[in-house]
Enzyme design. Structure first.
Site, PDB file in Angstrom:
ATOM      1  N   ASP A  15       0.671  -1.119   0.007  1.00 56.58           N
ATOM      2  CA  ASP A  15       0.102  -0.015   0.123  1.00 56.58           C
ATOM      3  C   ASP A  15       0.768   1.321   0.039  1.00 56.58           C
ATOM      4  O   ASP A  15       0.653   2.262   0.816  1.00 56.58           O
ATOM      5  CB  ASP A  15      -0.974  -0.122   1.258  1.00 56.58           C
ATOM      6  CG  ASP A  15      -1.439  -1.388   1.436  1.00 56.58           C
ATOM      7  OD1 ASP A  15      -1.987  -2.051   0.467  1.00 56.58           O
ATOM      8  OD2 ASP A  15      -1.708  -1.810   2.633  1.00 56.58           O
ATOM      9  N   GLU A 187     -10.905   0.023  -3.937  1.00 55.36           N
ATOM     10  CA  GLU A 187     -10.156   0.387  -2.521  1.00 55.36           C
ATOM     11  C   GLU A 187      -8.716   1.341  -2.897  1.00 55.36           C
ATOM     12  O   GLU A 187      -8.629   1.493  -4.060  1.00 55.36           O
ATOM     13  CB  GLU A 187      -9.876  -0.597  -1.579  1.00 55.36           C
ATOM     14  CG  GLU A 187      -8.911  -1.617  -2.198  1.00 55.36           C
ATOM     15  CD  GLU A 187      -8.803  -2.919  -1.676  1.00 55.36           C
ATOM     16  OE1 GLU A 187      -9.472  -3.144  -0.555  1.00 55.36           O
ATOM     17  OE2 GLU A 187      -7.946  -3.766  -2.130  1.00 55.36           O
TER      18      GLU A 187
HETATM   19  C1  6LW Z   1      -5.283  -2.334   2.333  1.00 58.90           C
HETATM   20  C2  6LW Z   1      -6.371  -2.627   1.184  1.00 58.90           C
HETATM   21  C3  6LW Z   1      -6.335  -4.211   1.082  1.00 58.90           C
HETATM   22  O1  6LW Z   1      -5.826  -1.554   3.229  1.00 58.90           O
HETATM   23  O2  6LW Z   1      -5.478  -4.574   1.913  1.00 58.90           O
HETATM   24  O3  6LW Z   1      -7.645  -5.968   0.392  1.00 58.90           O
HETATM   25  C4  6LW Z   1      -5.177  -3.976   3.043  1.00 58.90           C
HETATM   26  N1  6LW Z   1      -7.139  -4.784   0.436  1.00 58.90           N
HETATM   27  O4  6LW Z   1      -6.299  -1.764   0.243  1.00 58.90           O
HETATM   28  C5  6LW Z   1      -4.087  -4.045   3.721  1.00 58.90           C
HETATM   29  O5  6LW Z   1      -2.804  -3.994   3.110  1.00 58.90           O
END
Ligand code: 6LW
Length: 522
Positions: A15, A187
């Site tokens: 991330d 996301e």
């Molecule tokens: C992060 C999100 C993800 O917040 O993994 O599944 C999480 N998606 O973008 C943790 O890295």
């Protein structure tokens, strides 16, 4: 022109978020239950990175006790605006949604200190922040859709933030639910004001094999957003399981002083297309603009092994700067790579003359608490680690040793215990909570015990005085086998197994080295 090998930040650095202020780039990544949390790295050239501090580096800034593995600090965003550095992030407890939440911190110096967290009245994860030319500040993030059309559909929200009131204000706008019908986990959103328009970059597909990057744009920050017809504009999922790099996504964009653009994003090196013991790493991706849209890895369509960056190598930054993840040798207590679990290294151990004094704790590695553990990320696929533990201070019933860790339920240890008859060498392989323990007799030395770990791709061997005593399979310990979001950590651990702790171990030496220095580690 300089060249850099991907990943630019090897080992668990998922991330990634990047911003540029003047001649410096700053980057942060997720650290979950490890502290100090959220390393802040800086670079002048996007190639050589130096850890200058951590956002969460004081006791009590946030409460981590009880937060299980792969919970904790998720997906920070770093930006500069209104004369300050800002990091927004989420603290997640995967077992208790009432804990944690999105928060914001600021600093005048990105090396710290960072302010105490301001908790934000917004659910979900992956917060980000954008500054408009008119001085207004906008927060955005993702959460499960209020009225989902399919399972795991999420929605990206945006809402104004008032720095004066330290609160979200005004109306909330839902601006994005993924580019593709059926897309899960839209996301990692980031909004950028570029040439008078707003651009949204968001991941979708989940942060695993089907990860992807989509882009949309709007005239106003609150939308409506129109997706690029080519969405998702970047992914490795169509390359299949023979691709050596999988799961590319969760991108953040940055513009260089010369006007050119780059992106950082996470991806995984998976030799078999499925398993990636080092976790999700940070990659650099060239970016251009065509017809008003960003093009990732133009002309190539995948993360390059070697990125060619169109500017001269930076002068070495001041001080004894070295790219800290590539340095081989002794990791001294002052090294910023040291982490502990749910507590700061200085809360569980004491740096004394080049060694760590590690007081035994009752907690074991199986509990979501703060054990006597110190460790570093595994950052090379082929690695050699060697440590020497002075175990004279261990009381009866206490043990200390070397650990290869994924989680409470999945780790491998080689350790000595003090028994009524003397020291006993043992190993334990813990997989999905079940343990396989073996005893190996007395160690060669009763004062200073040497342990070593060799990793070669998926094959791990733990040794005492050169003798291989336990093996581990990276395909059983990695996040795709165990669930969760982490790469492997290598560290030391001491426990009294629940009894009142009385003793201590001393970590007199901890060495970390790529197994084949000089070779490209891939
Ligand atoms: C992060 C999100 C993800 O917040 O993994 O599944 C999480 N998606 O973008 C943790 O890295």
């Amino acid at each position: 022109m300089i060249e850099v090998d991907n990943p630019i930040l090897p080992g668990c650095h998922p991330d990634p978020s990047v911003c540029r202020v003047g001649e410096w780039y700053y980057l942060v990544s997720s650290t979950f239950e490890y502290l100090p949390g959220l390393p802040v790295l800086r670079s002048r050239d996007l190639v050589r990175w130096e850890t200058i501090g951590h956002v969460v580096d004081r006791p009590g800034m946030l409460e981590f006790d009880g937060i299980g593995s792969s919970g904790g600090l998720y997906a920070p965003t770093i930006r500069h605006g209104l004369g300050l550095y800002w990091v927004v992030c989420a603290l997640v407890d995967r077992d208790d949604a009432s804990r944690g939440g999105n928060f914001l911190v600021t600093a005048t110096d990105p090396a710290g200190p960072w302010s105490d967290p301001v908790m934000l009245d917004a659910g979900g994860i992956d917060p980000s922040i954008a500054f408009d030319d008119d001085g207004r500040v906008w927060l955005h993030g993702t959460r499960l859709a209020a009225e989902p059309e399919w399972p795991d559909q999420t929605e990206v929200w945006v809402r104004e933030y008032s720095p004066a009131r330290q609160a979200l204000v005004g109306e909330e706008h839902v601006i994005w639910r993924g580019a593709v019908r059926g897309a899960v986990w839209a996301e990692g959103p980031h909004l950028y004001r570029i040439d008078g328009r707003w651009f949204l970059i968001a991941a979708e597909g989940g942060t695993e094999f089907h990860h992807a990057v989509s882009v949309a744009r709007a005239d106003r920050i609150t939308g409506p957003y129109v997706g690029n017809r080519a969405n998702p504009v970047f992914t490795h999922r169509h390359l299949g399981r023979t691709s050596e790099v999988i799961g590319a996504g969760h991108a953040d964009l940055v513009q260089a002083p010369d006007g050119s653009w780059q992106a950082v994003m996470l991806a995984m090196r998976a030799a078999d297309g499925r398993h990636y013991p080092l976790g999700r790493e940070t990659f650099l991706c060239p970016l251009s603009w065509e017809d008003g849209w960003p093009v990732f890895a133009p002309g190539e369509g995948r993360l390059p092994r070697t990125v060619r960056i169109p500017w001269p190598a930076s002068a070495a930054p001041p001080g004894s700067w070295q790219p800290d993840d590539r340095v081989a040798g002794v990791i001294a207590p002052a090294d910023p790579r040291w982490t502990a679990l749910r507590a700061l290294p200085a809360e569980v151990a004491v740096a004394e003359g080049g060694a760590w004094r590690l007081p035994v704790r009752a907690t074991s590695l199986r509990e979501a608490s703060a054990p006597a553990f110190l460790g570093v990320r595994q950052q090379h696929q082929d690695v050699e680690v060697r440590c020497v533990l002075d175990v004279r201070g261990l009381a009866e019933g206490e043990s200390a040793g070397l650990v290869l860790r994924q989680s409470e339920r999945d780790h491998v240890t080689l350790f000595v215990s003090r028994t009524a008859e003397g020291l006993l060498l043992s190993s334990e392989r813990r997989r999905a909570g079940d343990a396989l323990r073996q005893d190996h007799g007395a160690p060669a030395d009763a004062d200073e015990v040497e342990f070593a770990l060799s990793g070669r791709g998926y094959d791990y061997v733990l040794r005492h005085e050169g003798v291989a005593l336990v093996t581990a399979d990276g395909r059983e310990l990695d996040a795709s086998a165990t669930g969760g979001f982490l790469g492997l950590w290598i560290g030391v651990h001491a426990t009294s197994g629940g009894a009142d702790p009385r003793g201590e171990a001393r970590v007199t030496r901890f060495e970390y080295a790529p197994a084949r220095p000089g070779r490209r580690d891939r």
